[in-house]
Design an enzyme around this catalytic site. Structure first.
Site, PDB file in Angstrom:
ATOM      1  N   ALA A  79      91.304   3.592  -4.216  1.00 31.86           N
ATOM      2  CA  ALA A  79      92.539   4.345  -3.980  1.00 31.86           C
ATOM      3  C   ALA A  79      92.868   5.182  -5.205  1.00 31.86           C
ATOM      4  O   ALA A  79      92.431   4.882  -6.320  1.00 31.86           O
ATOM      5  CB  ALA A  79      93.696   3.398  -3.676  1.00 31.86           C
ATOM      6  N   GLY A  82      89.637   3.269   1.360  1.00 34.86           N
ATOM      7  CA  GLY A  82      88.778   2.230   1.901  1.00 34.86           C
ATOM      8  C   GLY A  82      87.826   1.660   0.876  1.00 34.86           C
ATOM      9  O   GLY A  82      88.235   1.190  -0.193  1.00 34.86           O
ATOM     10  N   ASP A 100      97.997  -2.874   5.017  1.00 41.99           N
ATOM     11  CA  ASP A 100      99.367  -3.384   4.926  1.00 41.99           C
ATOM     12  C   ASP A 100      99.524  -4.284   3.701  1.00 41.99           C
ATOM     13  O   ASP A 100     100.550  -4.245   3.016  1.00 41.99           O
ATOM     14  CB  ASP A 100      99.735  -4.146   6.194  1.00 41.99           C
ATOM     15  CG  ASP A 100      99.615  -3.293   7.444  1.00 41.99           C
ATOM     16  OD1 ASP A 100      99.916  -2.089   7.368  1.00 41.99           O
ATOM     17  OD2 ASP A 100      99.210  -3.825   8.491  1.00 41.99           O
ATOM     18  N   TYR A 128      98.721  -3.107  24.640  1.00 41.18           N
ATOM     19  CA  TYR A 128      99.519  -3.060  25.865  1.00 41.18           C
ATOM     20  C   TYR A 128     100.974  -2.941  25.421  1.00 41.18           C
ATOM     21  O   TYR A 128     101.673  -3.938  25.237  1.00 41.18           O
ATOM     22  CB  TYR A 128      99.287  -4.320  26.700  1.00 41.18           C
ATOM     23  CG  TYR A 128      97.869  -4.447  27.193  1.00 41.18           C
ATOM     24  CD1 TYR A 128      97.489  -3.928  28.428  1.00 41.18           C
ATOM     25  CD2 TYR A 128      96.889  -5.050  26.412  1.00 41.18           C
ATOM     26  CE1 TYR A 128      96.175  -4.021  28.877  1.00 41.18           C
ATOM     27  CE2 TYR A 128      95.571  -5.151  26.841  1.00 41.18           C
ATOM     28  CZ  TYR A 128      95.228  -4.637  28.074  1.00 41.18           C
ATOM     29  OH  TYR A 128      93.923  -4.726  28.510  1.00 41.18           O
ATOM     30  N   GLY A 157      94.755  -5.147   8.757  1.00 38.46           N
ATOM     31  CA  GLY A 157      95.848  -5.622   7.928  1.00 38.46           C
ATOM     32  C   GLY A 157      95.635  -5.440   6.440  1.00 38.46           C
ATOM     33  O   GLY A 157      96.561  -5.651   5.646  1.00 38.46           O
ATOM     34  N   ALA A 158      94.438  -5.010   6.039  1.00 36.27           N
ATOM     35  CA  ALA A 158      94.170  -4.829   4.607  1.00 36.27           C
ATOM     36  C   ALA A 158      95.052  -3.732   4.019  1.00 36.27           C
ATOM     37  O   ALA A 158      95.558  -3.862   2.895  1.00 36.27           O
ATOM     38  CB  ALA A 158      92.699  -4.502   4.387  1.00 36.27           C
ATOM     39  N   GLY A 202     101.443  -6.491  13.481  1.00 32.80           N
ATOM     40  CA  GLY A 202     102.263  -5.290  13.442  1.00 32.80           C
ATOM     41  C   GLY A 202     102.364  -4.826  12.005  1.00 32.80           C
ATOM     42  O   GLY A 202     102.610  -5.638  11.102  1.00 32.80           O
ATOM     43  N   ASN A 228     103.528  -7.137   8.964  1.00 28.29           N
ATOM     44  CA  ASN A 228     102.469  -7.524   8.031  1.00 28.29           C
ATOM     45  C   ASN A 228     102.893  -7.258   6.590  1.00 28.29           C
ATOM     46  O   ASN A 228     102.689  -8.083   5.689  1.00 28.29           O
ATOM     47  CB  ASN A 228     101.183  -6.745   8.309  1.00 28.29           C
ATOM     48  CG  ASN A 228     100.536  -7.097   9.632  1.00 28.29           C
ATOM     49  OD1 ASN A 228     100.888  -8.095  10.262  1.00 28.29           O
ATOM     50  ND2 ASN A 228      99.593  -6.282  10.062  1.00 28.29           N
ATOM     51  N   ARG A 257      98.061   6.643  14.512  1.00 31.23           N
ATOM     52  CA  ARG A 257      97.441   6.006  15.676  1.00 31.23           C
ATOM     53  C   ARG A 257      97.147   7.082  16.711  1.00 31.23           C
ATOM     54  O   ARG A 257      98.031   7.547  17.425  1.00 31.23           O
ATOM     55  CB  ARG A 257      98.359   4.938  16.265  1.00 31.23           C
ATOM     56  CG  ARG A 257      98.605   3.745  15.343  1.00 31.23           C
ATOM     57  CD  ARG A 257      97.334   2.921  15.164  1.00 31.23           C
ATOM     58  NE  ARG A 257      97.586   1.707  14.399  1.00 31.23           N
ATOM     59  CZ  ARG A 257      97.459   1.604  13.085  1.00 31.23           C
ATOM     60  NH1 ARG A 257      97.100   2.668  12.376  1.00 31.23           N
ATOM     61  NH2 ARG A 257      97.682   0.457  12.479  1.00 31.23           N
TER      62      ARG A 257
END
Length: 313
Positions: free
Chosen positions: A229, A225, A255, A103, A252-253, A33, A37, A166
């Site tokens: 940055a 990416g 985060d 889910y 997770g990178a 999450g 994270n 998302r």
């Protein structure tokens, strides 16, 4: 408390080997999450942090609380006896690639509401960190973000917002106005290039940062990416190229990047150091499987960086 993060944590089943999920014989149980994270990343960097959310009264909810506390994160979670903790499945179709299925419809996390939040704890924090994922989950979850921002703003805390769009949760047309409304109320905005374009309608990073600054934030970080940055703070602009690592799992990178930036922000470090630490955290997080497992501590960052300084002015 230095930082409070608010959002959804989910149980996680990860395929035990590469290949199509339906052909994998077993899976490993964990959790993930975005906001939790970030909380773990901050705790490993020595920052006192609390994760707030809503979990089901079930095994996954108990696992999440236990693991977060084991990582040094304080937990302030409402327990929902009538809705389950959300679950995600992570397949590994090829080396270095992940395919995630969620889910979460009707989950406890999607039912987050204002009454679930410890507003006194938010008021005592230095930084409140939020993401666009929570805003997408439900109207009540979005209202909880507004309440948290109100409390943090009253207390003079810094408010951090990672867009974290998302597309499976809502469309660009739905998300854009909500993100802009949140960005107008925060101090620090993190966004990928596509997210910054969704937020502003601009294509150039400088134009994106200018447009975000016009909304109200004083700091903007555009995550690019493999191209690194760019950070903007007032009239200052600094670019950090990405570190070259062998990526095992990139989930997770982003985060971990945010955790590194916020840890240095709390420490009073200049933009240059904030970006450098953030980039190192994001790179290290890619070098092992898991959403948060490879998030580094200070020693790991120092070993990784050595004497190298990748900041470009």
């Amino acid at each position: 408390m230095s930082v409070v993060t608010i959002g959804e944590s989910l149980g996680l089943l990860v395929a035990s080997r590469l290949g199509r999920l339906e052909l994998v014989p077993s899976m490993e149980l964990g959790f993930g999450g975005a906001e939790s994270n970030v909380a773990i990343g901050l705790a490993r960097l020595g920052v006192p942090v609390t994760w707030m959310g809503r979990l089901g009264d079930d095994a996954l909810g108990r696992l999440i609380q236990r693991q977060l506390r084991a990582e040094g994160v304080q937990v302030s979670a409402a327990c929902d006896s009538s809705a389950p903790t959300a679950l995600m499945l992570k397949a590994r179709p090829t080396a270095g690639a992940s395919a995630i299925t969620y889910y979460r419809a009707g989950s406890a996390g999607s039912r987050l509401e204002r009454g679930d939040l410890d507003l006194s704890l938010i008021r005592s924090s230095k930084v409140l960190h939020l993401t666009g994922i929570t805003a997408a989950l439900s109207q009540s979850a979005r209202g909880s973000l507004d309440a948290a921002i109100d409390a943090a703003r009253e207390a003079g805390a810094t408010i951090s917002f990672d867009v974290n769009h998302r597309s499976r949760l809502w469309s660009n047309d739905q998300a854009g106005p909500a993100y802009r409304a949140l960005a107008a109320r925060v101090d620090v905005v993190f966004a990928g290039e596509d997210e910054a374009e969704l937020l502003t309608g601009e294509h150039d990073p400088q134009a994106q940062a200018d447009a975000i600054a016009a909304m109200g934030p004083t700091q903007t970080v555009v995550k690019r990416g493999e191209r690194g940055a760019i950070g903007f703070a007032g009239s200052e602009r600094l670019e950090v190229p990405a570190f070259n690592v062998q990526a095992i799992d990139t989930v997770g990178a982003g985060d971990a990047f945010v955790a590194g930036y916020l840890a240095e922000l709390i420490a009073g470090a200049p933009l240059r150091q904030r970006l450098l630490t953030a980039a190192a955290c994001g790179a290290i997080a890619c070098t092992a499987p898991g959403d948060w497992e490879a998030a580094p501590d200070r020693g790991a960052i120092a070993r990784f960086l050595g004497a190298e300084d990748p900041v470009q002015r």
